[in-house]
Design a protein around this motif. Structure first.
Motif, PDB file in Angstrom:
ATOM      1  N   ILE A   1       9.951 -28.943 -39.552  1.00 15.22           N
ATOM      2  CA  ILE A   1       8.601 -29.518 -39.616  1.00 15.22           C
ATOM      3  C   ILE A   1       7.555 -28.504 -40.072  1.00 15.22           C
ATOM      4  O   ILE A   1       6.478 -28.874 -40.492  1.00 15.22           O
ATOM      5  CB  ILE A   1       8.207 -30.128 -38.250  1.00 15.22           C
ATOM      6  N   SER A   2       7.886 -27.212 -40.036  1.00 12.61           N
ATOM      7  CA  SER A   2       6.873 -26.179 -40.282  1.00 12.61           C
ATOM      8  C   SER A   2       7.089 -25.435 -41.587  1.00 12.61           C
ATOM      9  O   SER A   2       8.224 -25.126 -41.952  1.00 12.61           O
ATOM     10  CB  SER A   2       6.883 -25.163 -39.139  1.00 12.61           C
ATOM     11  N   ASP A   3       5.983 -25.132 -42.263  1.00 14.64           N
ATOM     12  CA  ASP A   3       6.022 -24.269 -43.443  1.00 14.64           C
ATOM     13  C   ASP A   3       5.998 -22.807 -43.027  1.00 14.64           C
ATOM     14  O   ASP A   3       6.649 -21.968 -43.627  1.00 14.64           O
ATOM     15  CB  ASP A   3       4.821 -24.546 -44.354  1.00 14.64           C
ATOM     16  N   ARG A   4       5.205 -22.518 -41.981  1.00 12.62           N
ATOM     17  CA  ARG A   4       5.106 -21.162 -41.424  1.00 12.62           C
ATOM     18  C   ARG A   4       5.355 -21.252 -39.933  1.00 12.62           C
ATOM     19  O   ARG A   4       5.006 -22.238 -39.292  1.00 12.62           O
ATOM     20  CB  ARG A   4       3.717 -20.561 -41.661  1.00 12.62           C
ATOM     21  N   ILE A   5       5.938 -20.187 -39.390  1.00 16.53           N
ATOM     22  CA  ILE A   5       6.241 -20.144 -37.965  1.00 16.53           C
ATOM     23  C   ILE A   5       5.655 -18.868 -37.377  1.00 16.53           C
ATOM     24  O   ILE A   5       5.795 -17.795 -37.951  1.00 16.53           O
ATOM     25  CB  ILE A   5       7.771 -20.175 -37.713  1.00 16.53           C
ATOM     26  N   GLY A   6       5.017 -19.010 -36.230  1.00 15.63           N
ATOM     27  CA  GLY A   6       4.565 -17.863 -35.460  1.00 15.63           C
ATOM     28  C   GLY A   6       5.329 -17.847 -34.149  1.00 15.63           C
ATOM     29  O   GLY A   6       5.452 -18.880 -33.486  1.00 15.63           O
ATOM     30  N   VAL A   7       5.889 -16.710 -33.798  1.00 17.37           N
ATOM     31  CA  VAL A   7       6.633 -16.563 -32.546  1.00 17.37           C
ATOM     32  C   VAL A   7       5.762 -15.789 -31.574  1.00 17.37           C
ATOM     33  O   VAL A   7       5.272 -14.705 -31.893  1.00 17.37           O
ATOM     34  CB  VAL A   7       7.977 -15.835 -32.770  1.00 17.37           C
ATOM     35  N   MET A   8       5.575 -16.359 -30.384  1.00 18.89           N
ATOM     36  CA  MET A   8       4.746 -15.712 -29.370  1.00 18.89           C
ATOM     37  C   MET A   8       5.604 -15.297 -28.178  1.00 18.89           C
ATOM     38  O   MET A   8       6.581 -15.965 -27.848  1.00 18.89           O
ATOM     39  CB  MET A   8       3.651 -16.665 -28.912  1.00 18.89           C
ATOM     40  N   TYR A   9       5.218 -14.187 -27.586  1.00 21.85           N
ATOM     41  CA  TYR A   9       5.853 -13.712 -26.355  1.00 21.85           C
ATOM     42  C   TYR A   9       4.736 -13.312 -25.411  1.00 21.85           C
ATOM     43  O   TYR A   9       3.900 -12.472 -25.764  1.00 21.85           O
ATOM     44  CB  TYR A   9       6.784 -12.530 -26.646  1.00 21.85           C
ATOM     45  N   LEU A  10       4.687 -13.930 -24.248  1.00 24.04           N
ATOM     46  CA  LEU A  10       3.643 -13.681 -23.252  1.00 24.04           C
ATOM     47  C   LEU A  10       2.242 -13.762 -23.845  1.00 24.04           C
ATOM     48  O   LEU A  10       1.378 -12.933 -23.578  1.00 24.04           O
ATOM     49  CB  LEU A  10       3.840 -12.324 -22.575  1.00 24.04           C
ATOM     50  N   GLY A  11       2.026 -14.774 -24.680  1.00 27.95           N
ATOM     51  CA  GLY A  11       0.696 -15.018 -25.223  1.00 27.95           C
ATOM     52  C   GLY A  11       0.318 -14.181 -26.418  1.00 27.95           C
ATOM     53  O   GLY A  11      -0.801 -14.290 -26.912  1.00 27.95           O
ATOM     54  N   ASN A  12       1.219 -13.329 -26.910  1.00 28.48           N
ATOM     55  CA  ASN A  12       0.926 -12.503 -28.079  1.00 28.48           C
ATOM     56  C   ASN A  12       1.851 -12.887 -29.224  1.00 28.48           C
ATOM     57  O   ASN A  12       3.045 -13.085 -29.021  1.00 28.48           O
ATOM     58  CB  ASN A  12       1.129 -11.019 -27.774  1.00 28.48           C
ATOM     59  N   MET A  13       1.288 -12.948 -30.427  1.00 29.54           N
ATOM     60  CA  MET A  13       2.080 -13.208 -31.614  1.00 29.54           C
ATOM     61  C   MET A  13       2.912 -11.967 -31.916  1.00 29.54           C
ATOM     62  O   MET A  13       2.374 -10.878 -32.090  1.00 29.54           O
ATOM     63  CB  MET A  13       1.161 -13.519 -32.794  1.00 29.54           C
ATOM     64  N   VAL A  14       4.239 -12.124 -31.919  1.00 26.13           N
ATOM     65  CA  VAL A  14       5.099 -10.979 -32.201  1.00 26.13           C
ATOM     66  C   VAL A  14       5.670 -11.024 -33.607  1.00 26.13           C
ATOM     67  O   VAL A  14       6.143 -10.016 -34.126  1.00 26.13           O
ATOM     68  CB  VAL A  14       6.253 -10.848 -31.171  1.00 26.13           C
ATOM     69  N   GLU A  15       5.625 -12.229 -34.217  1.00 23.07           N
ATOM     70  CA  GLU A  15       6.132 -12.344 -35.583  1.00 23.07           C
ATOM     71  C   GLU A  15       5.597 -13.633 -36.189  1.00 23.07           C
ATOM     72  O   GLU A  15       5.452 -14.643 -35.508  1.00 23.07           O
ATOM     73  CB  GLU A  15       7.658 -12.374 -35.572  1.00 23.07           C
ATOM     74  N   GLN A  16       5.311 -13.574 -37.477  1.00 26.51           N
ATOM     75  CA  GLN A  16       4.957 -14.782 -38.215  1.00 26.51           C
ATOM     76  C   GLN A  16       5.478 -14.644 -39.633  1.00 26.51           C
ATOM     77  O   GLN A  16       5.473 -13.558 -40.210  1.00 26.51           O
ATOM     78  CB  GLN A  16       3.455 -15.028 -38.189  1.00 26.51           C
ATOM     79  N   ALA A  17       5.973 -15.771 -40.155  1.00 30.33           N
ATOM     80  CA  ALA A  17       6.573 -15.745 -41.491  1.00 30.33           C
ATOM     81  C   ALA A  17       6.729 -17.170 -41.994  1.00 30.33           C
ATOM     82  O   ALA A  17       6.609 -18.129 -41.234  1.00 30.33           O
ATOM     83  CB  ALA A  17       7.930 -15.046 -41.446  1.00 30.33           C
ATOM     84  N   GLU A  18       7.025 -17.283 -43.286  1.00 30.56           N
ATOM     85  CA  GLU A  18       7.429 -18.568 -43.833  1.00 30.56           C
ATOM     86  C   GLU A  18       8.689 -18.993 -43.080  1.00 30.56           C
ATOM     87  O   GLU A  18       9.497 -18.145 -42.679  1.00 30.56           O
ATOM     88  CB  GLU A  18       7.734 -18.453 -45.331  1.00 30.56           C
ATOM     89  N   SER A  19       8.868 -20.290 -42.888  1.00 31.23           N
ATOM     90  CA  SER A  19       9.965 -20.797 -42.059  1.00 31.23           C
ATOM     91  C   SER A  19      11.328 -20.261 -42.486  1.00 31.23           C
ATOM     92  O   SER A  19      12.074 -19.718 -41.670  1.00 31.23           O
ATOM     93  CB  SER A  19      10.001 -22.329 -42.083  1.00 31.23           C
TER      94      SER A  19
END
Length: 142
Positions: A31-49
């Motif tokens: 469903i996503s073009d871009r994904i952001g991965v969060m850990y404990l409320g902080n973005m640790v990674e973001q990239a194209e899917s």
């Protein structure tokens, strides 16, 4: 799956943008073009899917991807068992909040540079905006 298909169809037909929050990365992939991965409320990674699934940089992302169930008997993904204690969100550790879950074995595999790259990618847009503001300010002052 019908709801996901409906959301995808609406996204295409109406040119919509979604903020889709879930722990199920297998659904996010479709469903996503871009994904952001969060850990404990902080973005640790973001990239194209596709990039995130093909080349995850952060160990937490790798663990999430490894946890996706599969029926493929030829799947060679390694299940990543997260060790250590989950830090308190109220009193988080300094630096990367994931470091309490990062084992010495990960350091020997050379995953620490990936964490550094992930952190740089997370803050790169902010760094670029600050640099642009500085350039414009210098041009206006000269």
């Amino acid at each position: 799956s019908q709801i996901i298909n409906l959301l995808s169809d609406l996204k295409e037909q109406q040119n919509l943008t979604y903020l889709f929050i879930t722990h199920d990365l297998s659904v996010v992939r479709y469903i996503s073009d871009r994904i952001g991965v969060m850990y404990l409320g902080n973005m640790v990674e973001q990239a194209e899917s596709q990039e995130l699934f093909d080349h995850p940089l952060h160990p937490y992302t790798e663990a999430l991807l490894g946890a996706i169930p599969t029926t493929n008997v030829d799947d060679d993904r390694e299940l990543v068992i997260l060790e250590g204690d989950i830090p308190s969100p109220v009193n988080p550790p300094k630096g990367c909040k994931f470091h309490t879950r990062f084992s010495k074995d990960n350091l020997e595999k050379g995953d620490l540079p990936a964490m550094v790259i992930s952190a740089l990618l997370t803050f790169l847009p902010i760094i670029l905006v600050i640099a642009l503001i500085m350039i414009v300010s210098i041009k206006l002052l000269s």
